[in-house]
Write a protein that holds these residues in place. Structure first.
Motif, PDB file in Angstrom:
ATOM      1  N   ARG A  23       0.826  -1.195   0.000  1.00 16.06           N
ATOM      2  CA  ARG A  23       0.000   0.000   0.000  1.00 16.06           C
ATOM      3  C   ARG A  23       0.866   1.253   0.000  1.00 16.06           C
ATOM      4  NH1 ARG A  23      -2.909   0.469   5.485  1.00 16.06           N
ATOM      5  NH2 ARG A  23      -0.973   1.415   6.141  1.00 16.06           N
ATOM      6  N   VAL A  24       0.381   2.298  -0.683  1.00 13.73           N
ATOM      7  CA  VAL A  24       0.971   3.634  -0.639  1.00 13.73           C
ATOM      8  C   VAL A  24      -0.087   4.548  -0.033  1.00 13.73           C
ATOM      9  CG1 VAL A  24       1.867   5.551  -2.003  1.00 13.73           C
ATOM     10  CG2 VAL A  24       2.291   3.193  -2.733  1.00 13.73           C
ATOM     11  N   ARG A  25       0.316   5.327   0.964  1.00 13.53           N
ATOM     12  CA  ARG A  25      -0.648   6.196   1.655  1.00 13.53           C
ATOM     13  C   ARG A  25      -0.092   7.609   1.732  1.00 13.53           C
ATOM     14  NH1 ARG A  25      -2.935   4.277   7.345  1.00 13.53           N
ATOM     15  NH2 ARG A  25      -4.439   3.173   6.061  1.00 13.53           N
ATOM     16  N   LEU A  26      -0.948   8.577   1.400  1.00 12.59           N
ATOM     17  CA  LEU A  26      -0.611   9.990   1.474  1.00 12.59           C
ATOM     18  C   LEU A  26      -1.584  10.657   2.435  1.00 12.59           C
ATOM     19  CD1 LEU A  26       1.093  12.353   0.375  1.00 12.59           C
ATOM     20  CD2 LEU A  26      -0.531  12.508  -1.533  1.00 12.59           C
ATOM     21  N   ILE A  27      -1.017  11.266   3.494  1.00 16.39           N
ATOM     22  CA  ILE A  27      -1.813  11.935   4.530  1.00 16.39           C
ATOM     23  C   ILE A  27      -1.217  13.330   4.716  1.00 16.39           C
ATOM     24  CG2 ILE A  27      -2.716  11.804   6.881  1.00 16.39           C
ATOM     25  CD1 ILE A  27      -1.713   8.854   6.915  1.00 16.39           C
ATOM     26  N   GLY A  28      -1.771  14.306   4.006  1.00 15.85           N
ATOM     27  CA  GLY A  28      -1.243  15.667   4.115  1.00 15.85           C
ATOM     28  C   GLY A  28       0.207  15.731   3.703  1.00 15.85           C
ATOM     29  N   ASP A  29       1.077  16.141   4.639  1.00 16.13           N
ATOM     30  CA  ASP A  29       2.501  16.269   4.325  1.00 16.13           C
ATOM     31  C   ASP A  29       3.303  15.053   4.780  1.00 16.13           C
ATOM     32  OD1 ASP A  29       2.399  16.642   7.056  1.00 16.13           O
ATOM     33  OD2 ASP A  29       3.592  18.476   7.056  1.00 16.13           O
ATOM     34  N   GLN A  30       2.628  13.913   4.927  1.00 15.24           N
ATOM     35  CA  GLN A  30       3.287  12.660   5.283  1.00 15.24           C
ATOM     36  C   GLN A  30       2.890  11.578   4.284  1.00 15.24           C
ATOM     37  OE1 GLN A  30       1.803  12.211   9.388  1.00 15.24           O
ATOM     38  NE2 GLN A  30       3.946  12.386  10.003  1.00 15.24           N
ATOM     39  N   ALA A  31       3.809  10.645   4.068  1.00 15.41           N
ATOM     40  CA  ALA A  31       3.525   9.551   3.145  1.00 15.41           C
ATOM     41  C   ALA A  31       4.221   8.281   3.635  1.00 15.41           C
ATOM     42  CB  ALA A  31       3.994   9.911   1.746  1.00 15.41           C
ATOM     43  N   PHE A  32       3.625   7.136   3.297  1.00 14.50           N
ATOM     44  CA  PHE A  32       4.118   5.850   3.778  1.00 14.50           C
ATOM     45  C   PHE A  32       3.921   4.777   2.720  1.00 14.50           C
ATOM     46  CE2 PHE A  32       2.501   8.373   7.236  1.00 14.50           C
ATOM     47  CZ  PHE A  32       3.529   8.335   8.167  1.00 14.50           C
TER      48      PHE A  32
ATOM     49  N   PRO B 144       8.158   5.431   6.191  1.00 16.55           N
ATOM     50  CA  PRO B 144       7.902   6.761   5.632  1.00 16.55           C
ATOM     51  C   PRO B 144       8.652   6.929   4.313  1.00 16.55           C
ATOM     52  CG  PRO B 144       9.384   6.909   7.520  1.00 16.55           C
ATOM     53  CD  PRO B 144       8.958   5.475   7.406  1.00 16.55           C
ATOM     54  N   VAL B 145       8.020   7.635   3.374  1.00 15.21           N
ATOM     55  CA  VAL B 145       8.650   7.955   2.092  1.00 15.21           C
ATOM     56  C   VAL B 145       8.396   9.428   1.803  1.00 15.21           C
ATOM     57  CG1 VAL B 145       8.450   5.612   1.140  1.00 15.21           C
ATOM     58  CG2 VAL B 145       6.629   7.271   0.728  1.00 15.21           C
ATOM     59  N   PRO B 146       9.209  10.053   0.953  1.00 17.83           N
ATOM     60  CA  PRO B 146       8.943  11.445   0.584  1.00 17.83           C
ATOM     61  C   PRO B 146       7.568  11.588  -0.086  1.00 17.83           C
ATOM     62  CG  PRO B 146      11.164  10.802  -0.067  1.00 17.83           C
ATOM     63  CD  PRO B 146      10.445   9.547   0.353  1.00 17.83           C
TER      64      PRO B 146
END
Length: 157
Positions: free
Chosen positions: A39-48, A66-68
């Motif tokens: 899974r790739v998840r984007l939450i505002g200014d955070q990503a995982f 965490p990823v950029p």
């Protein structure tokens, strides 16, 4: 090995909304294989990026990194159809964090509450807004919903 132990429930009414914090989430899947969900998840200014193993009961291996944000935005473009759009509401009850996912887009109308536990047999207080438990129903996993959206299911009238 990191293990996720999670129970999942349908939500019957909105009493949980008072006092809950919220954040919008975009999440897509590079793999929906039950043995290795990626899974790739984007939450505002955070990503995982998260890798989950096959479920055994309500437990499964889970690795999250965490990823950029810019990488996550590009990875979301590579994901299988379709990207999940949801608002995650969080509220603490009796020492446990409840995550209530309110889905949008093709999964609109679905609201699911999750609780992570330290052990499968850990007791917890059931809030009044909890409905049917769906922990063992794979249709309510986000990976399933990304490929078979809630709007395509047959619903009782």
């Amino acid at each position: 090995m990191p293990v996720e132990i999670e129970r999942k429930f349908l939500v019957t009414h909105d009493a949980w909304r008072e006092g809950a914090s919220a954040r919008r989430i975009a999440q897509g899947y590079l793999s929906r294989d039950p043995d290795r969900v990626v899974r790739v998840r984007l939450i505002g200014d955070q990503a995982f990026v998260t890798i989950k193993g096959r479920r055994s009961g309500i437990s499964r291996a889970e690795f999250e990194y965490p990823v950029p944000v810019i990488d996550a935005e590009e990875l979301l473009k590579l994901c299988l159809p379709s990207v999940i759009d949801k608002t995650r509401h969080e509220i603490e009850i009796a020492g446990f964090l409840w995550e209530i996912d309110e889905f949008h887009g093709s999964n609109a109308g679905l609201i699911v509450a999750e609780i992570e536990l330290p052990a499968e047999d850990t007791p917890f207080e059931r809030p009044s807004w909890l409905g049917e438990e769906v922990s063992s129903d794979s249709r309510y996993t986000n990976s399933y919903l990304s490929g078979s959206p809630y709007s395509t299911w047959a619903h009782d009238a």
